[in-house]
Scaffold this active site. Structure first.
Site, short mmCIF file in Angstrom:
data_model
loop_
_atom_site.label_atom_id
_atom_site.label_comp_id
_atom_site.label_asym_id
_atom_site.label_seq_id
_atom_site.Cartn_x
_atom_site.Cartn_y
_atom_site.Cartn_z
N LYS A 1 0.81 -1.21 0.00
CA LYS A 1 0.00 0.00 0.00
C LYS A 1 0.85 1.27 0.00
CE LYS A 1 -3.50 -2.75 -0.01
NZ LYS A 1 -2.96 -4.02 0.47
N TYR B 1 -12.01 -14.82 3.12
CA TYR B 1 -11.04 -13.78 3.49
C TYR B 1 -10.75 -13.85 4.99
CZ TYR B 1 -9.01 -9.15 4.11
OH TYR B 1 -8.18 -8.11 4.44
N TYR C 1 -2.88 -12.97 2.89
CA TYR C 1 -2.57 -12.61 1.49
C TYR C 1 -1.44 -13.45 0.89
CZ TYR C 1 -5.42 -8.38 2.07
OH TYR C 1 -6.44 -7.51 2.27
C1 PLP Z 1 -3.75 -5.28 0.32
C2 PLP Z 1 -2.83 -6.43 0.20
C3 PLP Z 1 -2.78 -7.22 -0.97
C4 PLP Z 1 -3.73 -7.04 -2.10
O1 PLP Z 1 -3.55 -5.85 -2.77
P1 PLP Z 1 -4.78 -5.22 -3.57
O2 PLP Z 1 -4.19 -4.05 -4.24
O3 PLP Z 1 -5.82 -4.86 -2.55
O4 PLP Z 1 -5.32 -6.25 -4.49
C5 PLP Z 1 -1.86 -8.23 -1.03
N1 PLP Z 1 -1.03 -8.50 0.01
C6 PLP Z 1 -1.06 -7.79 1.14
C7 PLP Z 1 -0.14 -8.18 2.24
C8 PLP Z 1 -1.95 -6.73 1.29
O5 PLP Z 1 -1.98 -6.03 2.43
#
Ligand code: PLP
Length: 356
Positions: free
Chosen positions: A58, A283, A309
């Site tokens: 992010k 999720y 993730y």
């Molecule tokens: C937010 C996030 C993702 C996914 O990214 P998006 O842009 O929302 O698809 C992947 N890995 C981690 C660790 C994240 O925090």
């Protein structure tokens, strides 16, 4: 491709941007896994993006999102996510660095224990964000609760604006054209690193949630005229058939934002490859394949992935390699998007990571 990369970088320079992270993030080969799996396995360490110890994907988006917020003279930044959202936590840290006021609305997908605040929610509170936890009503779906959180936040923004305080709304995951632009830069950065090592990247794997990262990577790939690399996006939550076209549209909106040649377009059917086979049961809910992938990475390379993730992304990638979907000898990149704070989250998020 190199001339196109230079042109792309010029276009990117026109967007307002603030400096938050430490770029380029590392890119290198994992020798032991490569040998075991029979591919050349590289990793892109966006978990090392900064700006605190707990970085992630992010930060690239936030450099442009907060650049935009500041260019518009905003004072407050509102954003959204689950209670253990990496995105919300990184937004809070970025706001603190820039002297902006962070307000976060968090949907309690996993209900926090007020006696034992953990992981990202703990970090949000240490950084003193204004935190609104939105608990699900009985019979309410997560999507409905997210909608309600958005409505409440907009009501608060309206009041603040009426009092003369400008507010900036960052969508969940930072998945807007402005945010996704950060991953055009990310894609070019990785390609330059690969070129410097003399590596032609065949596949890029990453975990996809809101799709902002995928949109940016796809836009970057098209922008530099890379028609070789396949980007494979492993879903971390359930999505319907509208997801790939929606992300292609976001990628094209991002290309339009930076003023790319309008003939350069991401096409959902031709360019986007998603795989829904690895996120089950949902999720923030662990599965054994993902837990196994996390243990494997940790025990083979001393590297940490997370259960929400990157563990699911790694699970998908390892399964594609082991099942022969990816030819032996391929150059494969795993884009590590961060998230290791989830290793210190509630037990129900964690899964069985210590099994022998
Ligand atoms: C937010 C996030 C993702 C996914 O990214 P998006 O842009 O929302 O698809 C992947 N890995 C981690 C660790 C994240 O925090």
């Amino acid at each position: 491709m190199n001339k196109r990369m230079e042109q792309a970088k010029k276009l990117m320079e026109k967007l307002p941007r603030v400096t938050l992270g430490f770029f380029p993030t590392p890119f290198y080969k994992l020798e032991r896994i490569s040998e075991e799996l029979g591919v050349n396995f590289y990793i892109k360490r966006d978990d090392f993006s900064g700006m605190s110890l707990f970085g992630g994907n992010k930060i690239r988006k936030l450099e442009y999102l907060l650049g935009d917020a500041e260019a518009r003279g905003c004072e407050y930044v509102f954003t959204f996510g689950a209670t253990q959202s990496n995105h919300a936590m990184q937004t809070v840290s970025a706001c603190r660095k820039r002297g902006l006021k962070p307000v976060i609305y968090l949907t309690a997908v996993v209900k926090p224990d007020p006696e034992d605040t953990r992981s990202n929610l703990l970090l949000d509170k240490i950084m003193g964000a204004e935190v609104h936890v939105v608990e699900l009503f009985e019979n309410e779906t997560e999507d409905e609760a997210d909608e309600r959180a958005l409505a409440m936040a907009r009501e608060q923004m309206k009041q603040l604006e009426a009092e003369g305080h400008k507010c900036y709304e960052v969508p969940m995951g930072g998945a807007s054209a402005v945010g996704s632009a950060g991953f055009i830069g990310g894609y070019i950065e990785m390609m330059e690193q690969a070129q410097a090592l003399g590596v032609t990247v065949d596949y890029v794997y990453h975990a996809t949630g809101t799709g902002g990262t995928m949109a940016g990577l796809q836009a970057g790939r098209k922008l530099i005229g890379d028609d070789h690399t396949q980007i494979i996006s492993i879903n971390v939550s359930g999505k319907d058939e509208n997801y790939p076209p929606k992300i292609a549209a976001l990628a094209n909106e991002t290309l339009a934002l930076i003023g790319a040649d309008p003939s350069i377009k991401v096409d959902a059917a031709a360019d986007i490859h998603t795989d829904l086979g690895y996120y089950h049961p949902g999720y923030e809910m662990p599965n054994e394949g993902s837990s196994e992938a996390i243990r494997y990475l940790a025990r083979t390379e001393g590297l940490l992935a997370d259960p929400v993730y990157t563990g699911k992304g790694m699970y998908g990638m390892l399964d594609h390699i082991r099942s022969g979907k990816i030819p032996a000898g391929s150059n494969v990149v795993f884009w590590h998007t961060g998230g290791a704070t989830a290793l210190f989250a509630e037990k129900e998020i964690l899964g069985d990571l210590t099994a022998k």
